[in-house]
Design an enzyme around this catalytic site. Structure first.
Site, PDB file in Angstrom:
ATOM      1  N   THR A   1       0.832  -1.198   0.000  1.00  0.00           N
ATOM      2  CA  THR A   1       0.000   0.000   0.000  1.00  0.00           C
ATOM      3  C   THR A   1       0.874   1.259   0.000  1.00  0.00           C
ATOM      4  O   THR A   1       1.942   1.276   0.620  1.00  0.00           O
ATOM      5  CB  THR A   1      -0.953   0.012   1.210  1.00  0.00           C
ATOM      6  OG1 THR A   1      -1.537   1.293   1.329  1.00  0.00           O
ATOM      7  CG2 THR A   1      -0.256  -0.312   2.516  1.00  0.00           C
TER       8      THR A   1
ATOM      9  N   HIS B   1      -1.800  -0.579   7.846  1.00  0.00           N
ATOM     10  CA  HIS B   1      -0.725  -0.164   6.941  1.00  0.00           C
ATOM     11  C   HIS B   1       0.642  -0.619   7.474  1.00  0.00           C
ATOM     12  O   HIS B   1       1.546  -0.928   6.695  1.00  0.00           O
ATOM     13  CB  HIS B   1      -0.741   1.366   6.763  1.00  0.00           C
ATOM     14  CG  HIS B   1      -1.923   1.882   5.981  1.00  0.00           C
ATOM     15  ND1 HIS B   1      -3.065   2.362   6.590  1.00  0.00           N
ATOM     16  CD2 HIS B   1      -2.150   1.985   4.652  1.00  0.00           C
ATOM     17  CE1 HIS B   1      -3.937   2.755   5.651  1.00  0.00           C
ATOM     18  NE2 HIS B   1      -3.404   2.533   4.467  1.00  0.00           N
TER      19      HIS B   1
END
Ligand code: USQ
Length: 385
Positions: free
Chosen positions: A145, A183
């Site tokens: 990501t 994340h």
């Protein structure tokens, strides 16, 4: 015939990717343990569009397109499940989507953080070991990501940076500092993959993807039952999809805080193209390739304006509302992320214009009455105190 396994194929991106590979004449095998469906139920985050489970979808797909997709139900973190699968199939590539993908869910509390941490790290780690033991030339294509980089006050490079220190230079992974546990698990995945590429000669592509939006791909246009699971809720909905659903339902667009948060975005169709390009351009053994996978960058305010402008064309009035930010993130910041790698491989992007937004809206509008304000508004606060 090339042979690919898609892990996490029941998710928003996994299923469209499986169909795309099948239509490109790959032998396709899909895997899921339906963890996301369980979390959806636990958090009351019903998808606006929810496809059938994989066996049924695969049958529908075969009846329409005449390609077979083999379905396996199992946990990618379980060696007893993954080892025989990898040994039997000897895949050219494994595309790894099998992670809990929601930043808000990962920030709900200890139990949700533990689920995210265990699922994401163990699925990656277990996949690595199945590949090391049974198919060491397989290309691992991992969905990372852009959030791994955070929002640093310098340009974001494509995965790597040359550091000069006391007159000497060395290439390192670009510094990473995420703003959610989800994340952060992706950062840890990257570190694991880089270690195993370096020391065990694996071939890895790590795709740093920005928030994806959209519903349609060439294959899903054929039948509504082939559409991806599509969310507008605060847990699994990404911001563009959320804004489109809010606009249709007459809910003011939920701009978090000042709305200057800038990210790189891409259409779901471009996700498919990027992953197909990664699969056709494998790294050498021992190499970790990293691409920044997005096509254009916007602030949240700019996105809200784009959705509002598209709605004006359909005579749908839209309000925007700056609400207190439930997340801990910078709301006004420098953002300049490189993203030339996939273009260099041939990516021609489908950019976000009013036509693209209106096409998504055409599918959302028929489900307008199913959009719940309660699910659309943020329910998770990043700060616990
Ligand atoms: N945002 C709003 N209002 C909303 C929802 C989001 O202002 O109603 C803001 C967020 O605060 C954030 C930005 O929009 O600044 C993007 O949020 P998002 O929910 O679309 O994306 P995020 O939570 O960061 O995660 C999504 C996917 C994740 C993927 C990531 C890419 O869920 O799986 O990894 O996008 S990225 O954001 O580049 O890290």
């Amino acid at each position: 015939m090339k042979n690919v396994i898609i892990l996490g194929a029941d998710g928003y991106l996994g299923w469209p990717m499986a169909m795309k590979f099948a239509c490109e004449n790959y032998r396709v095998t899909v895997v899921d343990n339906y963890l996301k469906r369980k979390i959806v139920a636990d958090t009351d985050s019903t998808a606006l569009i929810e496809g059938p489970r994989l066996k049924e979808r695969s049958e529908i797909f075969q009846s329409l397109f005449n390609f077979n997709i083999e379905v396996n139900e199992g946990d990618c973190a379980d060696a007893n499940f993954m080892d025989p699968l990898i040994e039997r199939l000897q895949p050219d590539a494994v595309v790894h989507f099998a992670e809990q993908p929601s930043a808000p869910y990962s920030m709900m509390g200890r139990s949700e953080a533990t689920t995210t941490f265990n699922n994401n790290l163990n699925s990656t780690f277990n996949l690595i070991w199945s590949i090391v033991k049974y198919s060491p030339n397989t290309h691992i294509i991992k969905l990372g990501t852009m959030g791994e980089y955070g929002t640093p006050n310098i340009d974001i490079e494509e995965g790597w940076i040359d550091i000069e220190h006391n007159g000497r230079t060395q290439k390192f992974l670009y510094p990473r500092q995420a703003s959610s546990l989800y994340h952060t698990t992706k950062i840890l995945d990257t570190d694991l993959l880089w270690f195993y590429a370096r020391h065990y000669n694996l071939r890895v592509t790590d795709l740093m993807q920005g928030p994806v939006y959209g519903i349609f791909t060439d294959e899903s246009r054929a039948d509504d039952r082939l559409l991806p699971n599509f969310h507008y809720d605060d847990i699994f909905g990404t911001v563009v999809n959320r804004f489109i659903c809010q606009a249709v339902a007459g809910i003011p667009l939920t701009v978090f805080g000042a709305g200057g948060q800038t990210r790189g975005y891409l259409n779901i169709e471009d996700t498919m193209k990027c992953i197909a390009l990664a699969a056709s351009n494998p790294p050498k053994n021992g190499e970790l390739l990293i691409y920044n996978q997005f096509t254009e960058q916007f602030s949240v305010n700019q996105l809200a304006m784009k959705v509002r402008r598209a709605c004006e064309l359909l005579n749908i009035p839209v309000e925007m509302q700056n609400i207190p930010n439930p997340r801990v993130e910078q709301e006004n910041h420098y953002y300049n992320a490189k993203h030339t790698g996939l273009s260099d491989l041939g990516l021609v992007p489908k950019l976000m214009d009013s036509d693209v937004i209106c096409e998504i809206m055409s599918k959302v509008v028929v489900k307008k009455d199913e959009i719940s304000r309660k699910r659309a508004l943020p329910r998770v606060q990043w700060k616990t105190s």
